[in-house]
Design a protein around this motif. Structure first.
Motif, PDB file in Angstrom:
ATOM      1  N   ALA A  67      40.833   9.141  66.832  1.00  0.00           N
ATOM      2  CA  ALA A  67      40.662   8.209  65.709  1.00  0.00           C
ATOM      3  C   ALA A  67      41.998   7.881  65.069  1.00  0.00           C
ATOM      4  CB  ALA A  67      39.719   8.821  64.672  1.00  0.00           C
ATOM      5  N   GLY A  68      42.198   6.584  64.809  1.00  0.00           N
ATOM      6  CA  GLY A  68      43.415   6.129  64.166  1.00  0.00           C
ATOM      7  C   GLY A  68      44.583   5.933  65.109  1.00  0.00           C
ATOM      8  N   ARG A  69      44.389   6.264  66.390  1.00  0.00           N
ATOM      9  CA  ARG A  69      45.488   6.162  67.351  1.00  0.00           C
ATOM     10  C   ARG A  69      45.221   5.104  68.421  1.00  0.00           C
ATOM     11  NH1 ARG A  69      46.752  12.725  67.809  1.00  0.00           N
ATOM     12  NH2 ARG A  69      46.814  13.012  65.541  1.00  0.00           N
ATOM     13  N   VAL A  70      43.958   4.923  68.774  1.00  0.00           N
ATOM     14  CA  VAL A  70      43.580   3.870  69.714  1.00  0.00           C
ATOM     15  C   VAL A  70      42.115   3.543  69.453  1.00  0.00           C
ATOM     16  CG1 VAL A  70      43.071   5.567  71.522  1.00  0.00           C
ATOM     17  CG2 VAL A  70      43.483   3.190  72.156  1.00  0.00           C
ATOM     18  N   THR A 128      50.584  11.164  74.552  1.00  0.00           N
ATOM     19  CA  THR A 128      50.000  12.184  75.420  1.00  0.00           C
ATOM     20  C   THR A 128      48.528  11.900  75.665  1.00  0.00           C
ATOM     21  OG1 THR A 128      51.549  13.910  74.745  1.00  0.00           O
ATOM     22  CG2 THR A 128      49.418  14.638  75.562  1.00  0.00           C
ATOM     23  N   VAL A 129      48.108  12.047  76.915  1.00  0.00           N
ATOM     24  CA  VAL A 129      46.688  12.008  77.251  1.00  0.00           C
ATOM     25  C   VAL A 129      46.293  13.416  77.700  1.00  0.00           C
ATOM     26  CG1 VAL A 129      44.910  11.078  78.773  1.00  0.00           C
ATOM     27  CG2 VAL A 129      46.668   9.564  77.840  1.00  0.00           C
ATOM     28  N   LEU A 130      45.304  13.979  77.046  1.00  0.00           N
ATOM     29  CA  LEU A 130      44.874  15.339  77.325  1.00  0.00           C
ATOM     30  C   LEU A 130      43.855  15.372  78.455  1.00  0.00           C
ATOM     31  CD1 LEU A 130      44.411  16.642  73.672  1.00  0.00           C
ATOM     32  CD2 LEU A 130      46.469  16.684  75.093  1.00  0.00           C
ATOM     33  N   SER A 141      36.796  21.350  67.092  1.00  0.00           N
ATOM     34  CA  SER A 141      37.611  21.296  68.304  1.00  0.00           C
ATOM     35  C   SER A 141      38.611  20.148  68.238  1.00  0.00           C
ATOM     36  CB  SER A 141      36.718  21.132  69.532  1.00  0.00           C
ATOM     37  OG  SER A 141      35.909  22.267  69.714  1.00  0.00           O
ATOM     38  N   THR A 142      38.184  19.025  67.681  1.00  0.00           N
ATOM     39  CA  THR A 142      39.074  17.870  67.542  1.00  0.00           C
ATOM     40  C   THR A 142      40.243  18.202  66.630  1.00  0.00           C
ATOM     41  OG1 THR A 142      37.179  16.388  67.839  1.00  0.00           O
ATOM     42  CG2 THR A 142      39.186  15.432  66.929  1.00  0.00           C
ATOM     43  N   THR A 143      39.972  18.875  65.525  1.00  0.00           N
ATOM     44  CA  THR A 143      41.028  19.257  64.591  1.00  0.00           C
ATOM     45  C   THR A 143      42.048  20.169  65.257  1.00  0.00           C
ATOM     46  OG1 THR A 143      39.556  19.031  62.691  1.00  0.00           O
ATOM     47  CG2 THR A 143      41.506  20.415  62.402  1.00  0.00           C
ATOM     48  N   LYS A 144      41.569  21.118  66.054  1.00  0.00           N
ATOM     49  CA  LYS A 144      42.481  22.032  66.751  1.00  0.00           C
ATOM     50  C   LYS A 144      43.359  21.276  67.749  1.00  0.00           C
ATOM     51  CE  LYS A 144      39.529  26.139  66.412  1.00  0.00           C
ATOM     52  NZ  LYS A 144      38.697  27.107  67.184  1.00  0.00           N
ATOM     53  N   LEU A 145      42.767  20.340  68.478  1.00  0.00           N
ATOM     54  CA  LEU A 145      43.537  19.586  69.466  1.00  0.00           C
ATOM     55  C   LEU A 145      44.600  18.720  68.809  1.00  0.00           C
ATOM     56  CD1 LEU A 145      41.002  18.359  72.180  1.00  0.00           C
ATOM     57  CD2 LEU A 145      42.797  20.067  72.425  1.00  0.00           C
ATOM     58  N   ARG A 148      47.498  20.800  67.734  1.00  0.00           N
ATOM     59  CA  ARG A 148      48.344  21.247  68.845  1.00  0.00           C
ATOM     60  C   ARG A 148      49.104  20.098  69.486  1.00  0.00           C
ATOM     61  NH1 ARG A 148      44.739  23.664  73.091  1.00  0.00           N
ATOM     62  NH2 ARG A 148      46.736  23.878  74.192  1.00  0.00           N
ATOM     63  N   PHE A 149      48.493  18.917  69.487  1.00  0.00           N
ATOM     64  CA  PHE A 149      49.085  17.759  70.158  1.00  0.00           C
ATOM     65  C   PHE A 149      49.086  16.557  69.220  1.00  0.00           C
ATOM     66  CE2 PHE A 149      46.856  20.323  73.404  1.00  0.00           C
ATOM     67  CZ  PHE A 149      47.949  20.714  74.169  1.00  0.00           C
ATOM     68  N   PRO A 150      50.008  16.514  68.273  1.00  0.00           N
ATOM     69  CA  PRO A 150      50.011  15.434  67.271  1.00  0.00           C
ATOM     70  C   PRO A 150      50.266  14.054  67.847  1.00  0.00           C
ATOM     71  CG  PRO A 150      51.966  16.818  67.066  1.00  0.00           C
ATOM     72  CD  PRO A 150      51.051  17.522  68.002  1.00  0.00           C
TER      73      PRO A 150
END
Length: 208
Positions: A67-70, A128-130, A141-145, A148-150
């Motif tokens: 959210a907010g990135r694409v 980055t694409v996870l 889980s989304t918050t943790k990701l 870790r990967f801003p």
């Protein structure tokens, strides 16, 4: 450059072909990092044995966007593909395989391919694409990701595997967005919009 273009499933391959006009070979190699790596490696080996080796690999597929990135229906181009859940749990949190000393969970995209794709798709998000084996489906889980990967813009299940199979060849991953990463809500997914964006993204490969 002679590109091998791979997707996870057949509907993605069909959408990609619609944007390429048969200019490149497109093959669905399976869902998940293991299947995608094995399928890609087989295609590369067969081409080399036949005297017609590929000189680059591109993965195209739909996925989730942060959210907010694409936006849904948008396009994300990976600067790197990271296996986000490859590692170990610990009382202090997740330990990536890099910290464990067993290799790396990161495959960098080829700068030349990324530049070509970005020039043809100037509105695409870059980052980055996870790669995950279990798709993210909760807010926690989304918050943790994202912590870790801003710079993560999208999530899928195959990019890291395909990048490993490319084994030093120029590699790129492109994701078009069908849903927001977060609490699982299948009714909110917009797969037709993501497949239409995949056709648009495929057109950029004719320039590579």
């Amino acid at each position: 450059m002679t590109l091998l273009v791979v997707t996870a499933v057949q509907p993605e391959a069909d959408a990609v072909r619609a944007g390429l006009d048969d200019r490149l070979t497109v093959t669905a190699v399976g869902v998940g990092p293991a299947a995608a790596a094995a399928g890609t490696a087989r295609l590369l080996a067969l081409a080399e044995a036949g005297g017609r080796p590929y000189t680059g690999v591109v993965f195209l597929g739909i996925g989730g966007g942060f959210a907010g990135r694409v936006e849904i229906g948008g396009i994300a181009i990976a600067t790197r593909s990271i296996a986000a859940d490859l590692g170990a749990e610990s009382p202090d949190g997740f330990l990536p395989i890099d910290e464990l000393g067993f290799g790396t969970a990161r495959v960098d995209a080829d700068a030349g391919l990324v530049a070509t794709l970005r020039a043809a798709l100037p509105d695409a998000a870059l980052g980055t694409v996870l790669t995950v084996s279990t798709v993210t489906g909760t807010a926690a889980s989304t918050t943790k990701l994202t912590a870790r990967f801003p710079d993560a813009v999208a999530e899928g299940m195959e990019g890291y595997g395909v990048g490993c199979a490319a084994a030093g060849l120029p590699f790129a991953e492109v994701r078009t967005i069908s849903n927001v990463v977060g609490p699982r809500d299948r009714a909110a997914w917009r797969i037709p919009a993501a497949l239409a964006a995949l056709t648009k993204a495929a057109g950029a490969l004719g320039l590579a």
